[in-house]
Scaffold this motif. Sequence first.
Motif, PDB file in Angstrom:
ATOM      1  N   THR B 194       0.472  -1.276   0.072  1.00 36.28           N
ATOM      2  CA  THR B 194       0.124   0.158   0.060  1.00 36.28           C
ATOM      3  C   THR B 194       0.731   1.368   0.003  1.00 36.28           C
ATOM      4  OG1 THR B 194      -0.269  -0.203   2.262  1.00 36.28           O
ATOM      5  CG2 THR B 194      -2.002  -1.201   1.183  1.00 36.28           C
ATOM      6  N   TYR B 196       2.978   4.284  -1.339  1.00 40.19           N
ATOM      7  CA  TYR B 196       2.943   4.756  -2.551  1.00 40.19           C
ATOM      8  C   TYR B 196       4.265   5.345  -2.944  1.00 40.19           C
ATOM      9  CZ  TYR B 196       2.224   7.823  -6.492  1.00 40.19           C
ATOM     10  OH  TYR B 196       2.165   8.594  -7.732  1.00 40.19           O
ATOM     11  N   THR B 294      -1.618   4.227  -1.136  1.00 44.40           N
ATOM     12  CA  THR B 294      -2.604   3.991  -2.080  1.00 44.40           C
ATOM     13  C   THR B 294      -4.102   3.939  -1.676  1.00 44.40           C
ATOM     14  OG1 THR B 294      -2.112   1.607  -2.151  1.00 44.40           O
ATOM     15  CG2 THR B 294      -0.969   3.195  -3.576  1.00 44.40           C
ATOM     16  N   MET B 625      -2.894   9.429  -7.732  1.00 42.33           N
ATOM     17  CA  MET B 625      -1.924   9.388  -6.622  1.00 42.33           C
ATOM     18  C   MET B 625      -0.984  10.619  -6.708  1.00 42.33           C
ATOM     19  SD  MET B 625      -3.026   7.720  -4.037  1.00 42.33           S
ATOM     20  CE  MET B 625      -1.540   8.003  -3.260  1.00 42.33           C
TER      21      MET B 625
END
Lengths: 661, 661
Positions: B194, B196, B294, B625
Motif C-alpha cells: 500500500t 505509494y 494508495t 495518486m
Amino acid sequence: MLLFTRLSRRPGNSVVYYPNRILKGLDPWEGGSRSRNPFAWIREAFSSSEQDVINMSGVDTAVYFVFLSTALAILFLSGLILLPVLLPVAATDDNLKTQKTFSEIDKLFMGNVKDGSPRLWAFLFAAYWVSLVTYFLLWKAYVHVSVLRANALMAPGLKPEQFAVLVRDIPPSTEGQTRKQQVDSYFKSIYPETFYRSMVVTDNKEVNKIYEKLEGYKKKLAHAEAVYDESKKTGKSKGLRPTTKIGTLGLVGRKVESIEHYNEKIKELIPKLEAEQKATLREKQQACAFAFFTNRVAAASAAQSLHAQMVDTWTVMEAPEPRQIIWSNLKIKYFQRISPASILDIAAVKTVLEAYLPQIALLVFLGLLPKLLLALSKAEGIPSVGHAVRATSGKYFYFTVLNVFIGVTLGATLFRTFKSIQKEPNSIVKLLASSLPGNASFFLTFVALKFFVGYGLELSRLVPLIIFHLKKKYLCKTEAELKQAWLPGDLGYATRIPGDMLVITIALCYSVIAPLIIPFGVVYFGLGWLVLRNQALKVYVPSFESYGRMWPHINSRVIAALVLFQVTMFGYLGLKKFSSRALFLIPLPILSLLFASVCKKKFYRSFSDTALEVASRELKEIPDMESVFRSFIPPSLSSENADDDNSEDAFSRVSRIGSLA
Amino acid sequence: MLLFTRLSRRPGNSVVYYPNRILKGLDPWEGGSRSRNPFAWIREAFSSSEQDVINMSGVDTAVYFVFLSTALAILFLSGLILLPVLLPVAATDDNLKTQKTFSEIDKLFMGNVKDGSPRLWAFLFAAYWVSLVTYFLLWKAYVHVSVLRANALMAPGLKPEQFAVLVRDIPPSTEGQTRKQQVDSYFKSIYPETFYRSMVVTDNKEVNKIYEKLEGYKKKLAHAEAVYDESKKTGKSKGLRPTTKIGTLGLVGRKVESIEHYNEKIKELIPKLEAEQKATLREKQQACAFAFFTNRVAAASAAQSLHAQMVDTWTVMEAPEPRQIIWSNLKIKYFQRISPASILDIAAVKTVLEAYLPQIALLVFLGLLPKLLLALSKAEGIPSVGHAVRATSGKYFYFTVLNVFIGVTLGATLFRTFKSIQKEPNSIVKLLASSLPGNASFFLTFVALKFFVGYGLELSRLVPLIIFHLKKKYLCKTEAELKQAWLPGDLGYATRIPGDMLVITIALCYSVIAPLIIPFGVVYFGLGWLVLRNQALKVYVPSFESYGRMWPHINSRVIAALVLFQVTMFGYLGLKKFSSRALFLIPLPILSLLFASVCKKKFYRSFSDTALEVASRELKEIPDMESVFRSFIPPSLSSENADDDNSEDAFSRVSRIGSLA
C-alpha cells in the motif's frame, strides 16, 4: 542446600527437581551422570546465558531476572558508597548515649547522629546517590527489556496470537444476518486483502460442563483399568474388577463394576457433547470474536486502530495467547469493563483497611488474599491470564507495602492518631519518619528470614517433594495421574514480584537511615537470582508468555518505592532539626516523577502495542493459516469433523455475502 | 440591521457582503434580483439546512452552529422552568427590605430570599434542572457532531490528506543512505503493497525567502503596469512610465523606471530560485516526511499505529490538510514537543497573572493576546494551523473566564485576601459565592452589550466595508490587489468560541441566582445563530477544515462552566444558611465529571483518529495518486519540470534499493 544436593540426586525425585527439562525432552542431568560435584548447579546457574533462560522459560522469566539483577545492582552500588561513608560517620557520634536503652547495633545508624549536626549532610548526599543510581540502572534495564521484547516479538517462529486480534463490543447485527456473517462482512470490507477468517466467541458454559464430565470419566476409566491391571499382576490370575457406588461422592448407592460403568457413561456423553457443540457453535454466538489476518503487520496495525466511529463498538485489541484466554470475560461490554472495575477496587481497598481490625481474620485473609485479588482482577473483564496476573501483582504490592511496611512501622500509633492525620495530611510523613528508625532491626531480621527460609524451601522443594511422594504412593495409578502430581506451576509472578518489591522498598527506605540493611538486601537478591536461575532452568514451567509486559509495572513500582524513601528521608531530616537544609531534598521526588513520566513516554506504548517495524520482520516459513486458526479453538469445541462447514457456524469460513454497505 | 439592508444591496459592496458566494462562483443574490425583501436574509438563514452550511463553509462551521443551537437550547429549556418558578418565589419574599440600598430588579433575584428559608429548595432543584438539561443536550450534540464528522470523512470526494501520514522523529540514517532512501525502504518493508511514495520535508527558509521576494516583484510589476495603463488612458497617448527609488523603503536612492527594474529583478531571481530549489531538495532534508498510501484505510491505520519499538522515533500521525501545515514545526523532536510546551504554558499563566497588576499594560496586552496565544501554541510544535487554533482557543477561554468573569466578580478583594486563600483553598468558593449576586446586573449589561454592538458590527461589516473602499480608491490597481482587499478571513474560532463560552459560563452561573440572565443569553445565542448563519453562508471563507475536532474542546469547556456553576451554587446556598441541605448539591459536580469522562471514553478517540470503517468507504473514483502527492508540495518548491527524477531528491520516487533489514 545440602538437603537439595542429596535429594536431587535420587532418580525418583528427578521429576520434582527437573520437571522443566523433562517436559522439554531433555535429560534431567546435563552431564548425564548423577555423581557430579554437589555444587554443579551453582556453576550451571552462573554459566547460563539470558538466551538459555528465554529458551527454557520464556521472555517473562528473563525479564524477571533483569529485575533481580537491577535490584541487586542498585543495592550493591548504593552500598559501595554508603557503607564505608555513613557507618563511620554515625558510629563516631554519640547521640544515643544520652538515652537509656540502645543496643550496640543502633550506634551504626543515623539515629546516633546528633540533631542538627553538620554530619547530616553526608546522609543528605547519600539520598542523592541512591536516587541517581536507581535512575541510571532502571533506565538501562528498561532499554534492555525493550530490546528483549522486540527480539522475541520479531522472532521468525510462528506465534498464532500475532496473526489474530480480539474484537469485542460488536453491535447488534441487522435483521437476517448472523453474528458470524456480520463479523466477516465488516472485516472483509475494511481489509479486503489481509483478512483471513473469523471465529465468533461462543458461550461455552454448557459444552464445557459436558466436556469436563466426559474427561473426568475418561480419567476414572483409566484409573480403574490401571487398578484392574495391577490386581491381575499381584492377586488371582483373573484379577479383581474394581467397583464403585453411583450415589453421592461414590459413598452410597448401588455398587457397579467401574470399568463398565465408566464406559457406559462415556458412550452416553459423546453424542451429547457433539450435539451441544453444534448447538453452541450455531446458537450461542456472543458479541465478540477473533479475527485472523494473513500477516503480522495487518494484525498488529488492526489491534491499534480505531475501527468504528462510536468508540464503544467494534473494540479491537491484540489477541491473547490461546492458552491464557479467559473466555468468560470476553463478552463483557466496554463501559462495564471500565466502570465496575473501579468500584471493585474501592471495595478491595475497604476490605484491606477493615482487615486491620480483627487479627485472626487477618491471618485467614492473608492466606486467601492472592486468590481473592486474582478473582477481583478477573472480574474487571480482563481477557487474558497474563494481564490478570499483572493486575493482581499490582494490588498485592500496594497491599503488602501498606500493610506490612507502613503497618508495622506505624503500628497502633497510626490508629490512635488517625483523626489528627485527617486534619493535617502532612503529619503522616512526620509520623512515618519518626517511627522508621525504631523498626530498623525488625526489618533486618525480616529480610534475613525471608531469604533463609524462603529460598531454602524454594530450592529444596520440600513441600512439593513430600506431596509428590504421598500422591505417587497412594493415589496415582496411571501415567497421566503421575504427571499431574509432579507437574510444577509457573514462577507465580502475582505474589513473587510483590514480595521482592517489599524487600526493595524496605532496603531503599532504610538504605540511608540504617545502611546495614543493604548487605541483607544484596544477599536477598543475589541468592534469589541464583536459586531462581536454577528453578527457572529446571523446575518451573511458564503458564503464559506476555513478552515482558510486566516490566512497566515493575519500573513504576520501584520508582514508587524510591519516592517513599525520598519523602521519609525528608521527614526524618526534619525531625533531626535539619529542616532548612532538608529542603535540598525536595528536587528528588520531583525528579523521580519526571523520570517516571519520561520512561512512560519513551517506552510504555511499545509494551502495550506491537511496533509495526517489529511485526514486519520476515517469518521463517509461510504460516499455515489453518493451524493458526485451529490453535484458538477451545478443547471443548474441537472435533475432527470440523470441516463440514456450515455458513452459520461461529467457526465457519468467510462466506461471499457481499460487503458491509 | 437597517444599515446592513441598505448597504448590502449596492452592487459595489457585494464583494464585502457576499465574498464566499462569489468565490464559490455563485451569484451574490440568490434570486438574481437586488430589489427583494429587506429581511430576505433572515428567511434565507432560517431555511438553510445544515448541509448548505457544510457545502458553503465546511464541517467546522456546521459544528459551530451545533454549539450555538445547543447553548441556545440549554438556556431556553432552563428558562422554561426557571423563569416562571424562581422569579415569583424570589419576588414574594422580602429579605432585601432590611437592607438600605437595593434596586427593584434585585428583588427578582435569589438574594431577596431570606436566609435558611425553605424557599431555597426551589433554587436547589433549579440547579439540578439546569444540570440535567445540559447533560442531555450535550450528549445529543456530541452524537450529532460525531455523525457529521463521520459523514464528512467518509464522503467519496478526494481529500489528499486522507492518503498521507506525517512521519516525525526519523532517527539518523545509516552511512551511505540518504534520508529519502531511508524513509522509502522503511515504509516499503512495512507496507509492501500500500505504500505509494514519500516526500521528505526540507528546510524551506531560504527558498521561501527568494520565492516571496520573487512574488513581491511580480506583484509590484503588475501594479506598475496597471498604473502605466491607467496613465495611458487618462493622460498623454504614450502614458507615463512609473518610477521607483531603489533605496530603503523606496524613499531614497537612484530613481529607476519601475517596469524595467522589476523585470530585471525577476529575471535575476528565477534562476536563483531554481538553484535554491534543487539545493533544498537535495541537501536540506529534515528528519520528517510525508508518506503516501494508495488507499485511505492504510493511511488511517498507519497514523494510529506504533511503528518503532522506541516510541520517540518514527512517530507517525495523520497528515494535516496541505493548506494548514506549519512547515517549520514539523522537524521539532518528540521530547521537545512535550516538554517545553508545559514550560511555555506556565510562562503564559504567569504572564496572565502578572497582567492583572498594571492596568494600562493590561489593555495593550488584551489587544495582543490572541496573537500571543497563537504564537505560544505554535511554539508547542503543533504541525497544523487547525490544531494551533484549538490550542489557542483553550488558552483564551481560561484567560477570559479567569480574568473577566472571576476577575470582575472578585475584583480587588481577591488580592487583599490572597494570603488567606492560600491557607484555606475552600474559602475561594465562599468568596466567589458571596461576590456573585452583587455583579448580576453588571453581567446582564455585559451580555446585552455584547450582542447589540458585537452582532450589529458583525452583520453590517462596517469596518471591512470602510477599509475595502479606502483601499479600492487609493491603493489597489490590479485585479489581484482588489481581491486581496475584499478577501474575508475565516470565522476566527480562536477568539470567537472563547467569547461565546464566556457568555454561556456567565449565563449558567447566574441562571439560578439571577434567572433574568437567561433571556439575555437566549437572545445572544439566537441572534448569534441568525447573524452568523448569514455570514457563514455569504461572507467568511474557512481557512482550514478539521472535521469538527473543535467539538471535544467545546464539550469539556461547557462542562467546566457547569462545574463552576454547581460549585458556586453550593457556596451560595451555604452563605444563605442552607448548608446542611446544600449537601444535596454535592452529587452534581461528581455527576458532571463522570459525564465528562463517559463522553471522553465514548467519543474522544473518534475525534483524534479516523475510524477505519469510515476510511474504508468507497471513493467516487480511483484516486490520482500523483495529484494527491503534488497537493502537498509547498508553492515555493513546486516547479514544472519536477519529473526529471533524481533518486536523491526529497521528492523522488521510491527507488528499488532493497528492504530495511
